[in-house]
Each structure stands twice: as structure tokens, then as C-alpha cells.
Design a protein around this motif. Structure first.
Motif, PDB file in Angstrom:
ATOM      1  N   LYS A  95       0.871  -1.301  -0.110  1.00 16.23           N
ATOM      2  CA  LYS A  95      -0.038  -0.058   0.235  1.00 16.23           C
ATOM      3  C   LYS A  95       0.709   1.345   0.064  1.00 16.23           C
ATOM      4  N   THR A  96       0.466   2.236  -0.773  1.00 16.10           N
ATOM      5  CA  THR A  96       1.205   3.594  -0.537  1.00 16.10           C
ATOM      6  C   THR A  96       0.898   4.177   0.627  1.00 16.10           C
TER       7      THR A  96
ATOM      8  N   SER B 122       4.069 -18.034   3.584  1.00 17.28           N
ATOM      9  CA  SER B 122       4.966 -18.114   4.725  1.00 17.28           C
ATOM     10  C   SER B 122       6.141 -17.113   4.421  1.00 17.28           C
ATOM     11  N   ALA B 123       6.242 -16.544   3.219  1.00 17.12           N
ATOM     12  CA  ALA B 123       7.346 -15.376   3.229  1.00 17.12           C
ATOM     13  C   ALA B 123       6.966 -14.246   3.820  1.00 17.12           C
ATOM     14  N   ILE B 124       5.411 -14.255   4.136  1.00 19.31           N
ATOM     15  CA  ILE B 124       5.129 -12.800   4.454  1.00 19.31           C
ATOM     16  C   ILE B 124       5.333 -12.719   6.042  1.00 19.31           C
ATOM     17  N   SER B 144      -7.387 -10.580   2.640  1.00 20.80           N
ATOM     18  CA  SER B 144      -7.635 -10.129   1.229  1.00 20.80           C
ATOM     19  C   SER B 144      -6.833  -8.885   0.914  1.00 20.80           C
ATOM     20  N   ARG B 145      -6.720  -8.060   1.878  1.00 23.13           N
ATOM     21  CA  ARG B 145      -6.145  -6.844   1.372  1.00 23.13           C
ATOM     22  C   ARG B 145      -4.625  -6.826   1.530  1.00 23.13           C
ATOM     23  N   GLN B 150       0.321  -9.539  -1.309  1.00 18.07           N
ATOM     24  CA  GLN B 150       1.820  -9.681  -1.223  1.00 18.07           C
ATOM     25  C   GLN B 150       2.260 -10.846  -1.426  1.00 18.07           C
ATOM     26  N   ALA B 151       1.487 -12.221  -1.400  1.00 18.67           N
ATOM     27  CA  ALA B 151       1.875 -13.579  -1.514  1.00 18.67           C
ATOM     28  C   ALA B 151       1.928 -13.523  -3.062  1.00 18.67           C
TER      29      ALA B 151
END
Ligand SMILES: Nc1ncnc2c1ncn2[C@@H]1O[C@H](COP(=O)(O)OP(=O)(O)OP(=O)(O)O)[C@@H](O)[C@H]1O
Ligand SMILES: [Mg+2]
Lengths: 246, 230
Positions: A95-96, B122-124, B144-145, B150-151
Motif C-alpha cells: 500500500k502507498t 510463509s514468506a510474509i 484479502s487486502r 503480497q503473496a
């Protein structure tokens, strides 16, 4: 007003918090100092319910919960009264800057996108990052990231902001900008609990300093009382070590 | 032996014929990838939920799939599944071969997808999750957000590799009688009594290269869109 009473927390065999109590009035800034491993982070995390304390009571304004029996709903309600500024910023990487602030406003405070955006803009201005609204965390310096972290906490308009060593992950030349932001918040009457190793800073902004060691509060008082007229041997020793190190 | 010289002309001719069979290959791989992603997601969830039985089933499934050659899996599903289901009085023997091909390919790729998804998850670091909690977001919203986007970025390169490998594996579907590029190439080659085999297979190779390069480009573009995370 926030009041923590006899809080206990253990990890396995290790009792990390051994029943300290702490009460913070509105507009007060309490600095927590103490050696590594004394349970300072754990205390903040328990207040924010990132860690579940085993025993004790938490009161924020006129709501109270018992750590042992708190329900999910109570936890959510109490959590909304606090906000956390993390040692390693913990900005949402995808996110920014402004989205980092908006996320909690939209999904927790239920503001509209538009309102959240306006609040976000205002807060970024306030921490001096009006120009960086669209930058992703990776594109910001540590000091800038931490100021976004502070703006994100401020946006939630919590009763108390918890800051865990907000400058200790920063390069020395970036510490000042973050400390200044926090000083500003203190002047504006934001209630805060700050864990810090920056003694000069603690002395300058804190209305009260708490010395923690081994999961208990050893001594607390005004900055003068703790830094100049402390009564406990442990406090003296700790401060001596800290001053030599600096 | 006037025909023995390599004929570019014949390569081009074969290419034109074989291009007609690109759609079936693309259809099979695209549907397998979609279904594989869904299956893979379930297997990933099965690995991550705090439930010993589901964990065991998922891990077992992955190990089994990784240890089964693609061709064997295809044959097992094509010949075995109807028999198996028949014993439950379900008749799928009339289904099109394409359905069996998609089933086999998607089951195979789901194992690889799920390995990728699990390791991306698991990398997050827990930091991201805690930051979400600290601003009062619900579990569902954080996932969800924050976590899934990121994954996804982390998983993309490996997902792309699995896609490429499934495109290549799709050439095996001729084994259950589907006329795809590969199968048609065999037909064309034998129509020259083997004289132009090499040209035909060069044409096939060109087609697979084009498809794979195209997919790689698409993945690279998508990856580029996530570059701010790195
Ligand atoms: N999740 C955990 N599991 C097990 N032990 C933990 C966990 N979190 C903290 N501890 C232990 O609790 C003790 C207190 O940790 P805490 O982080 O609260 O100390 P601190 O006062 O913040 O120290 P520092 O100044 O180094 O940040 C340490 O010994 C630590 O190893
Ligand atoms: Mg700490």
C-alpha cells in the motif's frame, strides 16, 4: 485515561510480566525505560492485544476488560482505543503511504473512501510527508516510513498511542525527524506510552518515566525524580550503564 | 534421395497446418491452469489450517502428485476414473477426452501451485498481519487486502514456471486420443512416409517456443506491476 492493573504474561516457563500496574492520564506521555528483555515490548503488545496477557485488567476511558476472560468482541473494542507504532514501522508493503493510513479508517472506522483520503492527506501533511502520499514503503527512507507509521496511528484517533522504540531501527541521522514528530504530538496533548532508549528524549517529553526490569516496575516518577533523584539501586545502575554507553 | 535436404518450405507448410491445433492446446492448458489454481488454493489451505488430518492429506497429495509422471497420471485418470466412479454407479465413460485431459493436468499442476502458494504465504512476516490487527482490521480483511496481494507477488515467478511446464505437458494428451498440435504433427509426418519428419517437428518446436515465450512475457509484465514491493 488508561489503566493497566496487575498484568501477567508468560511464554512457556518464562514469566515475562509479573503483575505491573500502570495508569496514564489523558494528555500524559509516559516513557518506559529498562534493560533488554525486561518485558517492555510485551507490555505494549498486551495492551494492543497482539499478545494475550494471562491475567490482569485493562481500563481505557470507561471500558474495562479482564485479560483472562476478554471476548473477541471486547478485544476488538479495546483495540480500537489504542494504536501501535512499531519498532520496524510495519507499514503495509503493498500500500502507498496514504493507503496505509486509509486502510484502518475504511475497514475499522468505516469511513468512506473519500473521507479516509482527506484524513490521510491531512495527517501526511502533519508529519511533513504531504508530497509522499503515493510512495510505497520501499520508496521511503526509514524515517519517512516511521512518520507514516505515526500518521497511521494518529488517524485512528485513539485514546492512547503505544510506541515501541520508534527510532531504534533508524540510522542516526534520521532519528531527529521522528523524535520531532513525536514531540509535536506530545505538545498537542496526545496521550502516549513510549518505550525508548533515548534518555534525553524521554526526559524532554515525558510527564512520567517508568523504569521496568524483570517484568515489574521498579520505580516511576517525573523525569527529575528518575534521572536525578532516583531512590532504587537498580535504577541507578541501569542509568549509569546507559549514560556510559551513549 | 532428392528429398533429403532440409526443406524450409515444408516447415512453413506444416506450421500453417499445425496452427489450427493451437486453440485446443491453449484451451486445455488455460482451463487446466484455472482449475489448478483453485485446487491448489484448497490444498494450500489444507496445509495451513490447524488441523492434523487436513495437513496430512494435503502433504500426502502433493508428494503423490510430484511422484507420478504426467503421462501415467493422464492414463490413470482416463482409464481408471470412469471405472472407479462406475463402482459408485456414476457413469462418466461418455465424457470427452478433453475433460479427462484437463482433470489430469490440473490435478498435477495444483500440487506445484500449492507448494508455491504455501511458501509465498510463509514468506510474509507476521509484522504485516499484526499491523492490520493494530489498525483494527478483521482477519478476513487482512488476508484479502494485505496478505494475498503480497503473496501473489512473491508467487508469480514460480506460478509462471509451472504454467510453462503445463503447456509442455499438454503435448501428452495425444496419448488419450486428442488431436492437438503434437498428434497432428505425427499425422503430417507419417503422411510423408517419414521423409519430412524433421521439418514437422521443427514446426512443432517453433509453435511451443512461441507460446512459451508469449506466456513468459505476460508473466514478466505482471511481475513488473508488482515491482514496488521489491
Ligand atoms: N513470542 C514470544 N515467545 C517466547 N518468548 C518471548 C516472546 N516474546 C518475547 N519473549 C521473551 O520475553 C522477554 C521479554 O521480551 P520483550 O521483547 O518484552 O523485552 P523488551 O523489554 O522489549 O526488550 P528490548 O529492550 O530488547 O526490546 C524476552 O526474554 C523474550 O525472549
Ligand atoms: Mg522491545
Amino acid at each position: 485515561m488508561i489503566k493497566i492493573e496487575n498484568i501477567y504474561k508468560r511464554f512457556g516457563d518464562h514469566e515475562i510480566l509479573k503483575g505491573p500496574s500502570l495508569s496514564v492520564n489523558d494528555g500524559e506521555v509516559v516513557a518506559i525505560i529498562g534493560p533488554s528483555g525486561s518485558g517492555k515490548t510485551t507490555l505494549l503488545r498486551c495492551i494492543n492485544f497482539l499478545e494475550r496477557a494471562d491475567k490482569g485488567k485493562l481500563t481505557i476511558d470507561d471500558a474495562s476488560v479482564d485479560f483472562e476472560h476478554a471476548t473477541k468482541k471486547e478485544i476488538n473494542q479495546m483495540r480500537k482505543q489504542t494504536a501501535m507504532v512499531f519498532q520496524s514501522y510495519n507499514l503495509f508493503k503493498n500500500k502507498t503511504a496514504i493507503e496505509n493510513i486509509m486502510e484502518g479508517l475504511i475497514y475499522s472506522k468505516k469511513l468512506s473512501r473519500n473521507e479516509a483520503f482527506k484524513t490521510g492527506e491531512k495527517l501526511l501533511q502533519r508529519v511533513g510527508l504531504g508530497e509522499k502520499a503515493d510512495a510505497y514503503p520501499k520508496q521511503l527512507s526509514g524515517g519517512q516510513q516511521q512518520r507514516v507509521g505515526i500518521a497511521r496511528a494518529l488517524a485512528l484517533n485513539p485514546s492512547v498511542i503505544l510506541l515501541d522504540e520508534p527510532t531504534s531501527a533508524l540510522d542516526p541521522e534520521l532519528v531527529g525527524e521522528v523524535l520531532n514528530t513525536i514531540k509535536e504530538m506530545a505538545r498537542e496533548g496526545q496521550t502516549m506510552i513510549v518505550v525508548t532508549h533515548e534518555m534525553a528524549f524521554a526526559r524532554e517529553i515525558a510527564s512520567r518515566v517508568v523504569f521496568m526490569e524483570g517484568g515489574v516496575i521498579v520505580e516511576e516518577g517525573t523525569p527529575e525524580e528518575i534521572f536525578e533523584n532516583n531512590k532504587k539501586e537498580r535504577t541507578k545502575e541501569f542509568l549509569k550503564r546507559i549514560t556510559y554507553r551513549n | 534421395m532428392q528429398n533429403s535436404a532440409f526443406s524450409i518450405h515444408f516447415v512453413v507448410n506444416s506450421l500453417v497446418t499445425l496452427l489450427h491445433y493451437v486453440p485446443i492446446t491453449l484451451l486445455i492448458t488455460a482451463l487446466s491452469i484455472c482449475l489448478g489454481l483453485v485446487l491448489g488454493l484448497f490444498v494450500t489451505i489444507g496445509q495451513l489450517v490447524p488441523n492434523r488430518v487436513l495437513n496430512g492429506l494435503s502433504i500426502g497429495f502433493i508428494a503423490l502428485m510430484r511422484g507420478t509422471p504426467m503421462l501415467l497420471l493422464l492414463l490413470l485418470i482416463y482409464y481408471g476414473l470412469p471405472l472407479l466412479l462406475q463402482s459408485f454407479a456414476i457413469d462418466i465413460s461418455g465424457w470427452n477426452q478433453v475433460v479427462f485431459a484437463i482433470l489430469a493436468l490440473s490435478i498435477n499442476i495444483s500440487a506445484y501451485f500449492s507448494e508455491t502458494m504455501r511458501s509465498a504465504y510463509s514468506a510474509i512476516s507476521a509484522d504485516q498481519y499484526e499491523a492490520g490487527l493494530s489498525v483494527g482490521m478483521s482477519n478476513k480483511r487482512i488476508i484479502s487486502r494485505i496478505i494475498v496481494p503480497q503473496a501473489t507477488a512473491i508467487a508469480l515467478p514460480n506460478i509462471g514456471n509451472s504454467m510453462i511446464s503445463i503447456i509442455k505437458h499438454s503435448s501428452l494428451v495425444y496419448a488419450i486420443g486428442i488431436t492437438d498440435i503434437y498428434q497432428q504433427a505425427q499425422t503430417v509426418a507419417s503422411s510423408t512416409f517419414g521423409m519430412r519428419q524433421l521439418e514437422v517437428f521443427v514446426a512443432v518446436a517453433l509453435i511451443y517456443w512461441m507460446i512459451c515465450i508469449l506466456v513468459e512475457r505476460i508473466i514478466a509484465v505482471i511481475e513488473g506491476r508488482f515491482s514496488y514491493l521489491r
